[in-house]
Design an enzyme around this catalytic site. Structure first.
Site, mmCIF file in Angstrom:
data_model
loop_
_atom_site.group_PDB
_atom_site.id
_atom_site.type_symbol
_atom_site.label_atom_id
_atom_site.label_comp_id
_atom_site.label_asym_id
_atom_site.label_seq_id
_atom_site.Cartn_x
_atom_site.Cartn_y
_atom_site.Cartn_z
ATOM 1 N N HIS A 27 2.979 4.987 12.659
ATOM 2 C CA HIS A 27 3.319 5.041 11.224
ATOM 3 C C HIS A 27 4.291 6.198 11.056
ATOM 4 C CE1 HIS A 27 2.366 4.334 6.932
ATOM 5 N NE2 HIS A 27 2.538 5.644 6.799
ATOM 6 N N HIS B 35 -6.939 -0.242 3.087
ATOM 7 C CA HIS B 35 -6.889 1.165 3.488
ATOM 8 C C HIS B 35 -8.115 1.843 2.903
ATOM 9 C CE1 HIS B 35 -4.486 4.359 5.168
ATOM 10 N NE2 HIS B 35 -4.413 5.045 4.043
ATOM 11 N N HIS C 247 40.731 -3.884 9.031
ATOM 12 C CA HIS C 247 39.461 -4.569 9.301
ATOM 13 C C HIS C 247 39.537 -6.030 8.864
ATOM 14 C CE1 HIS C 247 36.598 -1.007 9.992
ATOM 15 N NE2 HIS C 247 37.818 -0.508 9.954
ATOM 16 N N HIS D 230 7.182 8.328 9.045
ATOM 17 C CA HIS D 230 7.811 8.662 7.764
ATOM 18 C C HIS D 230 9.257 9.102 7.982
ATOM 19 C CE1 HIS D 230 4.877 8.377 4.432
ATOM 20 N NE2 HIS D 230 4.045 8.228 5.452
ATOM 21 N N ARG E 226 0.839 -1.208 0.000
ATOM 22 C CA ARG E 226 0.000 0.000 0.000
ATOM 23 C C ARG E 226 0.867 1.248 0.000
ATOM 24 N NH1 ARG E 226 -0.827 4.714 2.893
ATOM 25 N NH2 ARG E 226 -0.688 3.584 4.885
ATOM 26 N N THR F 210 2.924 11.655 9.663
ATOM 27 C CA THR F 210 2.708 11.691 8.218
ATOM 28 C C THR F 210 3.792 12.427 7.456
ATOM 29 O OG1 THR F 210 0.327 11.602 8.680
ATOM 30 C CG2 THR F 210 0.974 12.252 6.455
#
Length: 394
Positions: free
Chosen positions: A202, A70, A297, A204, A10, A166
């Site tokens: 949620h 949704h 390394h 972002h 989605r 959002t």
């Protein structure tokens, strides 16, 4: 145990240029189910008939995960989602003054009436449906608006309240702009009225803090965290699935709960289908995530990988590797030679020195050296040079 909602199908498809066919979505959903994702959000069926078809197919695919859709806060849109036979329905409606007055042209009271009406309708249609209400742009909305709307939504039948960052606005170090603050406040305020919905977040990634904010929400007691494969989504995307799972394991969640060995195949498939490459330096899933290059390394990890790795790649079903180039030393060349099955050359120190010298020269072109394809050719050239030198000197 924290639950994971994957929104690759989605939110991920809201990445510009990305389209997943119903067949592709089913394959992705099957991978997610094998990994152990709790909820798979497939899309908004009101957007396109292909999305509706994909939701319906996945809902009837016999997966263990709950399958979600949704929806706008409209009864006709909700009905389209219900017609797909989903287990989970997400309804969103912002209660920020800017959206209420500039976009919707209604007051808060009218907005809450609409939210209640739509959620109540969905609840009457399917009693065991998981209903999520999201006050879109939660963290930039007045907290009193958020509390009023979420209380009404839960009383109308919502099981889950999603705190949506959002626009990637939150910051884990800001006292009143942290997702921690919003999770705690919403839980406490709803609890005062005996309301205990699950709290979802949620986040972002507009400022590069999506995973940090998601972990901040976990610390605050969130129940569900939204993710996407490769962090796909609007603008800078949302929380990356692999990065979140690795960090949750590091924060004492059960390592064997998720089948992380499927992540590589899933990410490769989504990358191919979305036509978006996985950056080589991407944490956990990038090509270089477990690749060692600098001489110091490589020499150390040849003895013990933990000296320069905090993650064990074996839980992802992969192995560490070395890269060859300007930064390489003898240890890297020896390891790479063993990697391609030429252990017999390791004792030939003169040859190793010649190979290393040529590797450093080739590296100046500014592109990686392919160990599987180029190293055998380099070995052959250097071997011939070594033989010629012996013949001339002899």
């Amino acid at each position: 145990m924290i639950q994971i909602l994957d929104s690759t199908l989605r939110e991920g498809e809201q990445t510009p240029g990305v389209y997943f066919s119903p067949e592709t979505k089913l394959v992705i959903a099957q991978y997610l189910d094998r990994i152990g994702i709790d909820i798979i959000e497939v899309g908004n069926p009101a957007v396109d008939s292909d999305i509706a078809l994909a939701i319906s197919q996945i809902a009837h695919a016999g997966l263990k995960a709950k399958i979600g859709a949704h929806s706008l806060c409209r009864i006709d849109c909700v009905q389209k989602a219900l017609d797909c036979d989903v287990d989970f329905l997400g309804i969103f409606f912002s209660v920020s003054p800017q959206r209420l007055y500039r976009d919707y042209n209604i007051c808060l009271e009218k907005a809450i009436d609409k939210i209640v009406e739509v959620i109540s309708y969905a609840r009457t249609q399917k009693n065991d449906l998981l209903i999520r209400y999201t006050p879109e742009d939660t963290v930039r909305s007045p907290i009193e608006n958020v509390i009023a709307a979420t209380k009404a939504a839960v009383k109308a039948g919502a099981n889950i309240i999603s705190i949506a960052d959002t626009t990637g606005y939150t910051n884990p170090f800001h006292p009143q702009r942290s997702i921690y603050y919003y999770v705690k406040t919403v839980k406490e305020e709803l609890g005062k009225e005996g309301l205990y919905p699950q709290i979802e977040v949620h986040c972002h990634n507009d400022k590069g803090l999506a995973v940090a904010n998601a972990l901040d929400a976990y610390r605050a007691g969130a129940d569900i965290i939204d993710v996407a494969v490769m962090g796909l989504g609007e603008r800078a995307g949302i929380v990356d699935l692999a990065e979140l799972l690795i960090n949750l394991i590091d924060m004492d969640e059960e390592e064997n709960f998720w089948q992380l060995s499927y992540l590589k195949d899933l990410y490769d498939f989504v990358s191919e289908q979305s036509h978006i490459s996985i950056p080589p330096h991407q944490a956990v899933t990038g090509k270089n995530a477990f690749t060692h290059y600098a001489g110091v390394h490589v020499k150390a990890v040849a003895k013990d990988e933990r000296l320069y790795q905090s993650l064990n790649p074996e839980i992802l079903g992969i192995k560490s590797s070395v890269a060859l180039g300007m930064q390489s030393g003898y240890a890297a060349v020896e390891l790479a030679i063993k990697q391609i099955g030429r252990e017999d050359l390791v004792r030939n120190k003169d040859l190793i020195a010649k190979i290393l010298k040529e590797i450093k020269e080739i590296s100046k072109r500014g592109t990686p050296i392919d160990i599987e394809k180029e190293l055998p050719e380099i070995i052959e050239r250097c071997t011939i040079k070594q033989l010629m030198t012996k013949m001339i000197s002899g």
